[in-house]
Design a protein around this motif. Sequence first.
Motif, short mmCIF file in Angstrom:
data_model
loop_
_atom_site.label_atom_id
_atom_site.label_comp_id
_atom_site.label_asym_id
_atom_site.label_seq_id
_atom_site.Cartn_x
_atom_site.Cartn_y
_atom_site.Cartn_z
N LEU A 35 0.87 -1.17 0.00
CA LEU A 35 0.00 0.00 0.00
C LEU A 35 0.91 1.22 0.00
O LEU A 35 1.61 1.48 0.98
CB LEU A 35 -0.90 -0.02 1.24
CG LEU A 35 -1.91 1.11 1.34
CD1 LEU A 35 -2.94 1.02 0.22
CD2 LEU A 35 -2.61 1.07 2.70
N LEU A 36 0.91 1.94 -1.12
CA LEU A 36 1.71 3.16 -1.28
C LEU A 36 0.76 4.32 -1.50
O LEU A 36 -0.21 4.20 -2.24
CB LEU A 36 2.63 3.04 -2.50
CG LEU A 36 3.93 2.32 -2.34
CD1 LEU A 36 4.57 2.07 -3.70
CD2 LEU A 36 4.88 3.12 -1.47
N VAL A 43 -4.00 6.37 -3.24
CA VAL A 43 -3.27 5.11 -3.23
C VAL A 43 -2.86 4.72 -4.64
O VAL A 43 -3.56 5.01 -5.62
CB VAL A 43 -4.09 3.98 -2.57
CG1 VAL A 43 -4.37 4.29 -1.12
CG2 VAL A 43 -5.38 3.73 -3.32
N LEU A 44 -1.70 4.06 -4.72
CA LEU A 44 -1.18 3.63 -6.01
C LEU A 44 -1.80 2.30 -6.42
O LEU A 44 -1.77 1.34 -5.66
CB LEU A 44 0.34 3.48 -5.94
CG LEU A 44 1.01 2.98 -7.23
CD1 LEU A 44 0.82 3.98 -8.37
CD2 LEU A 44 2.49 2.72 -6.99
N LEU A 45 -2.36 2.27 -7.63
CA LEU A 45 -2.85 1.05 -8.24
C LEU A 45 -2.11 0.82 -9.55
O LEU A 45 -1.63 1.77 -10.17
CB LEU A 45 -4.35 1.13 -8.53
CG LEU A 45 -5.30 1.29 -7.34
CD1 LEU A 45 -6.75 1.25 -7.82
CD2 LEU A 45 -5.05 0.24 -6.29
N VAL A 46 -2.03 -0.44 -9.94
CA VAL A 46 -1.42 -0.80 -11.21
C VAL A 46 -2.45 -1.57 -12.04
O VAL A 46 -3.30 -2.26 -11.49
CB VAL A 46 -0.13 -1.64 -11.02
CG1 VAL A 46 0.92 -0.82 -10.29
CG2 VAL A 46 -0.41 -2.93 -10.26
N ASN A 47 -2.36 -1.42 -13.34
CA ASN A 47 -3.27 -2.12 -14.25
C ASN A 47 -2.47 -3.19 -14.99
O ASN A 47 -1.79 -2.90 -15.96
CB ASN A 47 -3.89 -1.13 -15.24
CG ASN A 47 -4.98 -1.76 -16.08
OD1 ASN A 47 -5.34 -2.91 -15.89
ND2 ASN A 47 -5.49 -0.99 -17.02
N PRO A 48 -2.54 -4.44 -14.51
CA PRO A 48 -1.77 -5.51 -15.14
C PRO A 48 -2.30 -5.84 -16.54
O PRO A 48 -3.50 -5.72 -16.80
CB PRO A 48 -1.98 -6.71 -14.21
CG PRO A 48 -2.57 -6.16 -12.96
CD PRO A 48 -3.27 -4.90 -13.34
N ILE A 107 -0.09 -7.82 2.55
CA ILE A 107 -0.01 -6.41 2.14
C ILE A 107 0.85 -5.71 3.17
O ILE A 107 0.60 -5.79 4.39
CB ILE A 107 -1.39 -5.73 2.05
CG1 ILE A 107 -2.26 -6.39 0.99
CG2 ILE A 107 -1.20 -4.23 1.72
CD1 ILE A 107 -3.64 -5.79 0.84
N PHE A 108 1.86 -5.01 2.67
CA PHE A 108 2.77 -4.25 3.52
C PHE A 108 2.51 -2.76 3.35
O PHE A 108 1.99 -2.31 2.33
CB PHE A 108 4.23 -4.55 3.14
CG PHE A 108 4.64 -5.95 3.45
CD1 PHE A 108 5.05 -6.30 4.72
CD2 PHE A 108 4.60 -6.94 2.47
CE1 PHE A 108 5.42 -7.61 5.02
CE2 PHE A 108 4.96 -8.25 2.75
CZ PHE A 108 5.37 -8.58 4.04
N ASN A 109 2.92 -2.00 4.36
CA ASN A 109 2.81 -0.54 4.32
C ASN A 109 4.07 0.02 3.66
O ASN A 109 5.17 -0.15 4.18
CB ASN A 109 2.66 0.00 5.75
CG ASN A 109 2.56 1.50 5.80
OD1 ASN A 109 2.53 2.18 4.78
ND2 ASN A 109 2.51 2.03 7.01
N GLY A 110 3.89 0.66 2.52
CA GLY A 110 5.01 1.29 1.83
C GLY A 110 5.14 2.77 2.12
O GLY A 110 6.00 3.44 1.55
#
Length: 173
Positions: A35-36, A43-48, A107-110
């Motif tokens: 979680l960044l 929050v940062l999401l990525v679209n695979p 899930i880690f805290n970034g």
Amino acid sequence: MRPTAPDPGDTDAWNAYLAEGNAKQARKRVAADVLLRDPTGRVLLVNPTYKPDWDLPGGMAEANEPPEETVGRELLEELGLKITVYGLLVVDWVAPHGPWDDQIAFIFNGGTLPQDQADRLHPRDEELAEVAFVEPEEAGARLGERVRRRFTAAMTALTAGRPLYLRDGVPAP
């Protein structure tokens, strides 16, 4: 019938005995995400490119790789980003589904990226089509059901200041 354990003083025989037991034990797939956030709390999401829904940054662990190192490796490969992991937010045991066996998902805290660094993020390999910082409410709409439940728990854990254990995305009793 279980073989008789050798004398632990016989190192070779003892290690062979342990290796036999290890070979028969279940193997778990391990996923590790992070979680960044940016300074505004998005929050940062990525679209695979390989699945229909957006996701949190991260990926699958390689053999004998600690989950927090998985996050670091995946972010470096996919985004060219080096981060510090500030702690664990969620551990989720995911039941077998479709063709997949069960898995353990972390899930880690970034933490929070500086705005200039957040503004420069873009995919660095073919696994990601795009990246976006979004409001937490919008993240829920973009994520698939399993990841959405895990994400919601991660936001709760972040606020509560303690990690949560889930079973299939639901807090365990």
